[in-house]
Scaffold this motif. Sequence first.
Motif, PDB file in Angstrom:
ATOM      1  N   PHE A 158      -8.810   0.195   0.604  1.00 24.82           N
ATOM      2  CA  PHE A 158      -9.410   1.279  -0.172  1.00 24.82           C
ATOM      3  C   PHE A 158      -8.631   2.557   0.087  1.00 24.82           C
ATOM      4  N   MET A 159      -7.948   3.075  -0.945  1.00 24.32           N
ATOM      5  CA  MET A 159      -7.251   4.355  -0.868  1.00 24.32           C
ATOM      6  C   MET A 159      -8.276   5.453  -1.130  1.00 24.32           C
ATOM      7  N   PRO A 169       0.621   7.514  -5.786  1.00 23.35           N
ATOM      8  CA  PRO A 169       0.057   6.169  -5.574  1.00 23.35           C
ATOM      9  C   PRO A 169       1.118   5.078  -5.378  1.00 23.35           C
ATOM     10  N   VAL A 170       2.196   5.134  -6.154  1.00 20.34           N
ATOM     11  CA  VAL A 170       3.254   4.129  -6.007  1.00 20.34           C
ATOM     12  C   VAL A 170       3.883   4.220  -4.628  1.00 20.34           C
ATOM     13  N   GLY A 192      -4.844  10.608 -12.299  1.00 21.33           N
ATOM     14  CA  GLY A 192      -4.756  11.939 -11.710  1.00 21.33           C
ATOM     15  C   GLY A 192      -5.179  11.934 -10.256  1.00 21.33           C
ATOM     16  N   MET A 193      -5.293  13.146  -9.696  1.00 27.08           N
ATOM     17  CA  MET A 193      -5.731  13.313  -8.300  1.00 27.08           C
ATOM     18  C   MET A 193      -6.272  14.728  -8.131  1.00 27.08           C
ATOM     19  N   GLY A 194      -6.961  14.949  -7.008  1.00 26.90           N
ATOM     20  CA  GLY A 194      -7.471  16.283  -6.717  1.00 26.90           C
ATOM     21  C   GLY A 194      -8.392  16.800  -7.818  1.00 26.90           C
ATOM     22  N   LYS A 195      -8.154  18.061  -8.252  1.00 28.29           N
ATOM     23  CA  LYS A 195      -8.994  18.664  -9.285  1.00 28.29           C
ATOM     24  C   LYS A 195      -8.824  17.988 -10.638  1.00 28.29           C
ATOM     25  N   GLU A 245       2.443   4.519 -15.876  1.00 29.53           N
ATOM     26  CA  GLU A 245       2.263   4.027 -14.505  1.00 29.53           C
ATOM     27  C   GLU A 245       1.782   2.579 -14.490  1.00 29.53           C
ATOM     28  N   VAL A 246       0.872   2.234 -15.391  1.00 35.49           N
ATOM     29  CA  VAL A 246       0.357   0.864 -15.438  1.00 35.49           C
ATOM     30  C   VAL A 246       1.464  -0.117 -15.821  1.00 35.49           C
TER      31      VAL A 246
END
Length: 549
Positions: A158-159, A169-170, A192-195, A245-246
């Motif tokens: 689990f990230m 992520p990669v 995405g990430m964060g906000k 990305e996918v």
Amino acid sequence: MAAAEPATSQTAELDAGRADAERIAREMVRRRTFGIIAHPDAGKTTLTEKLLLFSGAIQLAGTVKARKSRRHATSDWMEIEKQRGISVASSVMQFDYRGSVVNLLDTPGHQDFSEDTYRVLTAVDSALMVIDAAKGVEEQTIKLLNVCRMRNTPILTFMNKMDRETRDPVALLEEVESVLGIQCAPVTWPIGMGKSFRGVYHLLRDEILLFTAGEDRADQEFETVKGIDGLAEMFPREIEQLKSEVALVRSALQPFDLAAFLDGTQTPVFFGSAVNNFGVREILNALIDWAPAPRTRDAMLRTVAPGETPFSGFVFKIQANMDPAHRDRIAFLRVCSGRFERGMKIRHLRINREIKVNNVVTFMASSREQVEEAFAGDIIGLPNHGQMQIGDSFSEGEALQFTGIPYFAPDFFRSVRIRNPIKVKQLYKGLQQLGEEGAVQVYKPVSGGDLILGAVGVLQFEVVASRLENEYGVDAVFEGTTITCARWVTGGDKRMLAEFERALAHNVAHDASGNLAYLSPNSVNLQLTQERWPELKFHATREHAAAPG
């Protein structure tokens, strides 16, 4: 007609035996027993809370952040854990989810308590590895993963903390593969990430789970959208990046392979935010769907299958004073085969004595309730009045000594003296019990003098001092000592062992289990001693509940 009665009775017994075996097999398949491993502050205890929340085992999650709050994580029940906001003891929590019985073992993340963590990992069938997505693979994660690898334990990953600014992520997956040496198969992928964290895309189900912040509600639901293009109008920029990305992930990384996961060579990876409950349900469902039911266990004479009808199990942990009002000691026993029934007679193999156990409990951290029966995979608590030790095996008679639960020679040492001599009995009792549960290693010098404590990490001494004061009313002083290493000593000649003990009385001690140990001031002294006594063996590890060697 009378002649047929014995045959009828025999048939009835066979039918009852078959029915019992079938029930054991059904119950065994329903069990999932796993431990959570992580570096400190990766969010392991928070995730534990949220797994309990989503399972319905608890209705309100505690908080490990607000240390002044009266709420604390369910799995952190010791006073020092509540004060410092860390886990220093392993907790066991059993709950039902989707028709399965889940035994969740929360372990200390701090490296100073790695021995307790190692022992717990001998009792699980799979593990959930939590990684801080901002920090990546950290030192303690590496050590714990290596422990799992010794047993080829299946691992889910689990990230965590995707609601914060994290690493790519990669790059995270590449680091896991290169540093931990395990193949990654992403199951969900972050948007995405964060906000700007929007949610995750489920690669196997082709659907998007939209992120919504929320901390402690058990009924929280997340909106699901089918297909990547379902959010093209709402998040056009994020969706284009997600598609790219996918495509990269599908071409560069291996797809999820259940067989590779079960043999410990591949880990399915999930992204989310435990503090916001996001991604937790997917982890819980994966554990039910993919994690193995109870597995076979190694004993000295043979391998034990979980579906065998006779009961067997081993003690992997002893905890003193879970209920301070009663000063009790509980032995945590992993059921390895068959069915345990309250009131049944079982054989304590180390002391070769049959005992009848009427007071058996299951756990929700420090809370407990009486249990009438348990099956392979379950963790139950047996009352311990000083006879049970870590590593002890129990069965319905067969000599099944389970293996693989070692003691490690300590790296740090302290001498102990008491401020109030009137309480010396309480000091000895407290240290004896804490030594039995593995909180610290206790050595009683042959020549007399202060007791010597040994630990794998220095924080263990702080915990022991706190517990002596809170649980036994003892104010003890821990002081430095000249000892730097310890080795357990064995030999085939009892007279030679006795001579060794007499000749080196100032450096020889007995541990809490009565095993002979040599306490050395430095490595040179240890080497010289080994050379002078070549017929004796000096051990850096020993099996629990068994003499070293």
